[in-house]
Scaffold this motif. Structure first.
Motif, PDB file in Angstrom:
ATOM      1  N   ASP A 533      -6.364  16.319 -10.048  1.00 16.18           N
ATOM      2  CA  ASP A 533      -6.815  15.093  -9.391  1.00 16.18           C
ATOM      3  C   ASP A 533      -5.796  13.999  -9.632  1.00 16.18           C
ATOM      4  O   ASP A 533      -4.900  14.117 -10.464  1.00 16.18           O
ATOM      5  CB  ASP A 533      -8.177  14.672  -9.950  1.00 16.18           C
ATOM      6  CG  ASP A 533      -9.239  15.706  -9.650  1.00 16.18           C
ATOM      7  OD1 ASP A 533      -9.126  16.370  -8.599  1.00 16.18           O
ATOM      8  OD2 ASP A 533     -10.154  15.872 -10.477  1.00 16.18           O
ATOM      9  N   HIS A 534      -5.940  12.916  -8.860  1.00 14.53           N
ATOM     10  CA  HIS A 534      -5.051  11.794  -9.093  1.00 14.53           C
ATOM     11  C   HIS A 534      -5.851  10.618  -9.628  1.00 14.53           C
ATOM     12  O   HIS A 534      -7.067  10.550  -9.510  1.00 14.53           O
ATOM     13  CB  HIS A 534      -4.315  11.405  -7.785  1.00 14.53           C
ATOM     14  CG  HIS A 534      -5.201  10.760  -6.759  1.00 14.53           C
ATOM     15  ND1 HIS A 534      -5.781  11.453  -5.721  1.00 14.53           N
ATOM     16  CD2 HIS A 534      -5.613   9.460  -6.602  1.00 14.53           C
ATOM     17  CE1 HIS A 534      -6.493  10.636  -4.978  1.00 14.53           C
ATOM     18  NE2 HIS A 534      -6.401   9.419  -5.489  1.00 14.53           N
ATOM     19  N   ASN A 535      -5.118   9.696 -10.236  1.00 16.32           N
ATOM     20  CA  ASN A 535      -5.678   8.440 -10.714  1.00 16.32           C
ATOM     21  C   ASN A 535      -4.951   7.298 -10.015  1.00 16.32           C
ATOM     22  O   ASN A 535      -3.813   7.448  -9.568  1.00 16.32           O
ATOM     23  CB  ASN A 535      -5.517   8.296 -12.227  1.00 16.32           C
ATOM     24  CG  ASN A 535      -6.391   9.265 -12.996  1.00 16.32           C
ATOM     25  OD1 ASN A 535      -5.946  10.320 -13.420  1.00 16.32           O
ATOM     26  ND2 ASN A 535      -7.649   8.896 -13.187  1.00 16.32           N
ATOM     27  N   SER A 577       4.305  12.938  -7.428  1.00 19.36           N
ATOM     28  CA  SER A 577       3.264  12.759  -8.439  1.00 19.36           C
ATOM     29  C   SER A 577       3.057  11.285  -8.774  1.00 19.36           C
ATOM     30  O   SER A 577       2.021  10.919  -9.341  1.00 19.36           O
ATOM     31  CB  SER A 577       3.603  13.555  -9.697  1.00 19.36           C
ATOM     32  OG  SER A 577       4.877  13.202 -10.202  1.00 19.36           O
ATOM     33  N   GLN A 592      -0.431   5.248  -7.508  1.00 18.88           N
ATOM     34  CA  GLN A 592      -1.170   6.501  -7.616  1.00 18.88           C
ATOM     35  C   GLN A 592      -0.381   7.469  -8.503  1.00 18.88           C
ATOM     36  O   GLN A 592       0.829   7.639  -8.316  1.00 18.88           O
ATOM     37  CB  GLN A 592      -1.389   7.116  -6.232  1.00 18.88           C
ATOM     38  CG  GLN A 592      -2.059   8.481  -6.257  1.00 18.88           C
ATOM     39  CD  GLN A 592      -2.182   9.084  -4.874  1.00 18.88           C
ATOM     40  OE1 GLN A 592      -2.801   8.502  -3.981  1.00 18.88           O
ATOM     41  NE2 GLN A 592      -1.571  10.240  -4.667  1.00 18.88           N
ATOM     42  N   ARG A 594      -0.576  11.413 -10.330  1.00 18.96           N
ATOM     43  CA  ARG A 594      -1.179  12.713 -10.608  1.00 18.96           C
ATOM     44  C   ARG A 594      -0.560  13.207 -11.908  1.00 18.96           C
ATOM     45  O   ARG A 594       0.508  13.818 -11.928  1.00 18.96           O
ATOM     46  CB  ARG A 594      -0.896  13.682  -9.453  1.00 18.96           C
ATOM     47  CG  ARG A 594      -1.537  13.261  -8.130  1.00 18.96           C
ATOM     48  CD  ARG A 594      -0.967  14.058  -6.971  1.00 18.96           C
ATOM     49  NE  ARG A 594      -1.264  15.474  -7.115  1.00 18.96           N
ATOM     50  CZ  ARG A 594      -0.560  16.442  -6.509  1.00 18.96           C
ATOM     51  NH1 ARG A 594       0.479  16.121  -5.765  1.00 18.96           N
ATOM     52  NH2 ARG A 594      -0.893  17.697  -6.678  1.00 18.96           N
ATOM     53  N   ALA A 634     -10.083   9.336  -8.378  1.00 21.76           N
ATOM     54  CA  ALA A 634      -9.720   9.531  -6.968  1.00 21.76           C
ATOM     55  C   ALA A 634     -10.728   8.898  -6.018  1.00 21.76           C
ATOM     56  O   ALA A 634     -10.383   8.506  -4.890  1.00 21.76           O
ATOM     57  CB  ALA A 634      -9.580  11.022  -6.677  1.00 21.76           C
TER      58      ALA A 634
END
Length: 692
Positions: A533-535, A577, A592, A594, A634
């Protein structure tokens, strides 16, 4: 008056004149003698004064030279302490051959007994030719010579017989000594061969004896350093556990330099600053611990050690009982695979011990502030099974109750009281633990999560609620998976500990328990089943100043490449990323990330901010206040907020902080605060980017 009276008066007058002249001459002679004596006295006084001054100057020079010499000795001692580890690394490693004794015996040396007694020469006992003696006189002389010869011959024969007898007795004594010495050497070498055979087979006694000998015989230690060791070997974990005595605080000289004060004829010692002395002492302790590890791993030619649990102590007095006690100032569990990657001669000892090896070092060792060893030699024993083999249980597939029992056993192995609550999976307490430490101990609630995916921050929040509801001192969340930045952000500053899967396997191995993560589970975060997931990092601050927020993907303090510098002209790194996002309320900038997709060799994501020279060409960061970073998932849910340093006048670029990867693959946030007056160009040059 008669002519005669005139003659007498003349004679008397002449006599008076002569007497006066003599008295005047004597007076002048006495005056001259007095002047000469006074001159000689003055010359003597001047000579004495000159001699006194010369003696004083020589004395002063001697005292000053002695003070300089003692100062140089202090500097030399400090230099030896500072270079302890680098110098120790140059010492030859201990080898098993050093334990063997060569079968060489001192040759037989009889000394004077090797020389035979010379026999008398008959020619010396003949009457000289041409002798006047004739007849009976010649016969008598020849008889007397023959008698003397025979007497001397018998005496020489007796002396030779005694020599041969003494030589035979001495040879017999030598042969007995040589045979006994050779037998002792061969017996010793046989014992060493058996010891080395036991070492190869993992025999605990052989391992302790061998590695203790390696430490005692090491030439890496300077004079004045103690060499006291207590050790035990865990053959199942292939781990040596030992207590090693560290030097006391007085190993660091209390004086910095010595100066002679001629006005009071005394030496004055200038004390070494307390902070400098304490820092040097901590460095010496860290160097000592690393040097012990180096000696042990260098001596391990048979690959007996997978790891070493080392506890460094000093002898002191227990303030409660007044009795002698050991105070532990350093402790570390070092895996050989990790230790072999370090270049010890070039490391910073304290950082290598505490950060590179995750060891503990007393913050105030001068005040005997103790650390708590993870494992002591007395803890070794009982049924200990190796980890990392094909026969280990897969933690992913383990029965839930068995998994909780394993975690409880781990806490018991760490010296705590622990029982399972048999409430697995209900979100409550899975293991109740009690740490007996009187200062840092207390009740601990433990939750276990056999997950394959990242543990959500909600689980960490639930644990914190349980800690508060149970009135516990601490909460521990153990998982077979990992934690994201949101979990670590929430746990920061709270009585919570997060143990990821890789850390769990390491702990099990350290304490002789069994467990692995899948049959072919790769190390690190890629073991998850689903895509990472990404933040979103949303950044905001008060004040009118306009800023460019950027990111550097780094290994240590060096950016991987210029393409991994993400800013307004390079909005993403090569693998995507890290991406720049447009700011959206309430954030003024966003990014963003990852984390689990960052390059494998990256261990740090550095966030920076700099004045926008086109919008605010004359501004500085004094208007950068109330700064913070919001950490979002996300879906946009806020997971936590990270506070960052405010700007300072004169600075135009600032390191906000960095996310740093832990050994288990998780990412922690570490605040920054370093500012640069030269703007973004000066800042990125600090991380290895060349600015044309």
């Amino acid at each position: 008056m008669s002519r005669r009276s005139h003659g007498l008066m003349a004679i008397w007058a002449e006599a008076q004149r002569q007497q006066q002249r003599q008295q005047e001459a004597q007076r002048r002679a006495r005056a001259q003698q007095q002047r000469d004596q006074e001159r000689q006295a003055r010359d003597a006084e001047r000579a004495m004064a000159r001699m006194h001054r010369e003696r004083q100057a020589a004395y002063r020079q001697q005292r000053e030279a002695d003070a300089r010499r003692r100062t140089e000795e202090l500097d030399s001692r400090v230099a030896a302490l500072t270079g302890l580890l680098a110098e120790g690394c140059r010492a030859p490693a201990f080898s098993p051959d050093a334990l063997l004794r060569p079968e060489r015996i001192e040759e037989f040396a009889p000394g004077a007994l090797a020389t035979p007694v010379p026999m008398p020469d008959p020619a010396r006992y003949q009457a000289p030719p041409g002798s006047w003696q004739v007849g009976v006189h010649r016969d008598r002389a020849q008889g007397e010579a023959r008698a003397r010869y025979e007497q001397d011959w018998y005496a020489a024969q007796a002396a030779e017989s005694r020599r041969q007898s003494q030589l035979a007795a001495y040879r017999q004594q030598y042969d007995q000594w040589a045979a006994g010495t050779l037998a002792g050497i061969r017996q010793h070498n046989t014992g060493i061969t058996e010891l080395l055979s036991g070492l190869r087979d993992g025999d605990p006694d052989a391992a302790v004896e061998y590695f203790s000998a390696a430490l005692y015989s090491s030439t890496a230690w300077p004079e004045g350093f103690p060499r006291q060791v207590t050790a035990a070997y865990d053959p199942a974990a292939r781990q040596l556990v030992l207590d090693w005595e560290l030097p006391a605080y007085d190993i660091v000289p209390a004086a910095k330099y010595i100066r002679y004060m001629p006005s009071v004829d005394q030496e004055k010692q200038t004390a070494r600053p307390a902070a400098q002395r304490r820092a040097l002492y901590r460095d010496v302790l860290a160097q000592s611990v690393l040097l012990v590890l180096r000696d042990l791993f260098a001596a391990d030619t048979y690959g007996t050690l997978d790891s070493v649990a080392l506890n460094g102590f000093v002898d002191d007095v227990d303030p409660v009982t007044g009795r002698p006690a050991q105070v532990y100032l350093a402790t570390v569990m070092a895996a050989r695979s990790a230790f072999d990657t370090f270049h010890l001669a070039q490391v910073s000892a304290v950082e290598c011990l505490t950060e590179g090896l995750r060891g503990q070092l007393a913050a105030r060792p001068d005040q005997r502030t103790p650390v708590r060893p993870a494992r002591l030699p007395g803890d070794v024993g009982g049924e200990i099974v190796a980890h990392g083999t094909d026969g280990e249980p897969d933690l992913y597939e383990m029965d839930p109750i068995a998994f909780e029992n394993l975690i409880a056993e781990l806490f018991r192995a760490m010296g705590m009281q622990a029982v399972t609550t048999q409430r697995s999976g209900d979100g409550g307490v899975d293991v109740d633990a009690l740490d007996p430490d009187p200062i840092r101990g207390g009740k601990i609630v433990v939750q276990v999560k056999r997950y394959r995916h990242t543990v959500p921050p909600t689980a960490v929040r639930d644990l914190y609620g349980t800690v508060q509801a149970e009135g516990a001192n601490k909460g521990v969340l153990v998982t077979t998976s990992r934690f994201g930045p949101g979990s670590h952000t929430f746990a920061n500053g709270k009585p919570l500990s997060l143990i990821a899967g890789s850390e769990l396997v390491d702990l099990l191995g350290r304490y002789g328990l069994r467990g692995r993560l899948g049959a072919d589970a790769p190390a690190g975060p890629a073991a998850a089943d689903e895509a990472p997931d990404h933040n979103v990092l949303g950044m905001n601050w008060s004040g009118p100043v306009a800023l460019d927020v950027c990111a550097l993907v780094c290994k240590g303090t060096s950016v991987l490449s210029e393409d991994h510098f993400v800013f307004y002209n390079n909005p993403r790194n090569p693998d995507g990323s890290v991406r720049m996002l447009p700011g959206f309320a309430p954030d003024r900038a966003a990014m963003q990330v990852r984390f689990e997709a960052l390059p494998p060799d990256a261990d740090r994501l550095v966030l920076v901010a700099a004045i926008d020279p086109q919008v605010n060409p004359d501004a500085d960061l004094s208007g950068f206040t109330d700064a913070r970073i919001r950490l979002l998932d996300a879906s946009g849910e806020e997971l936590g907020q990270l506070e960052v340093s405010e700007g300072r006048p004169g600075e135009t670029a600032l390191v906000l902080g960095s996310f740093r990867q832990r050994a288990g693959g998780d990412w922690d946030f570490v605040g920054g605060g370093k500012g640069f007056p030269g703007g973004l160009e000066a800042l990125v040059q600090e991380y290895g980017i060349e600015v044309a």
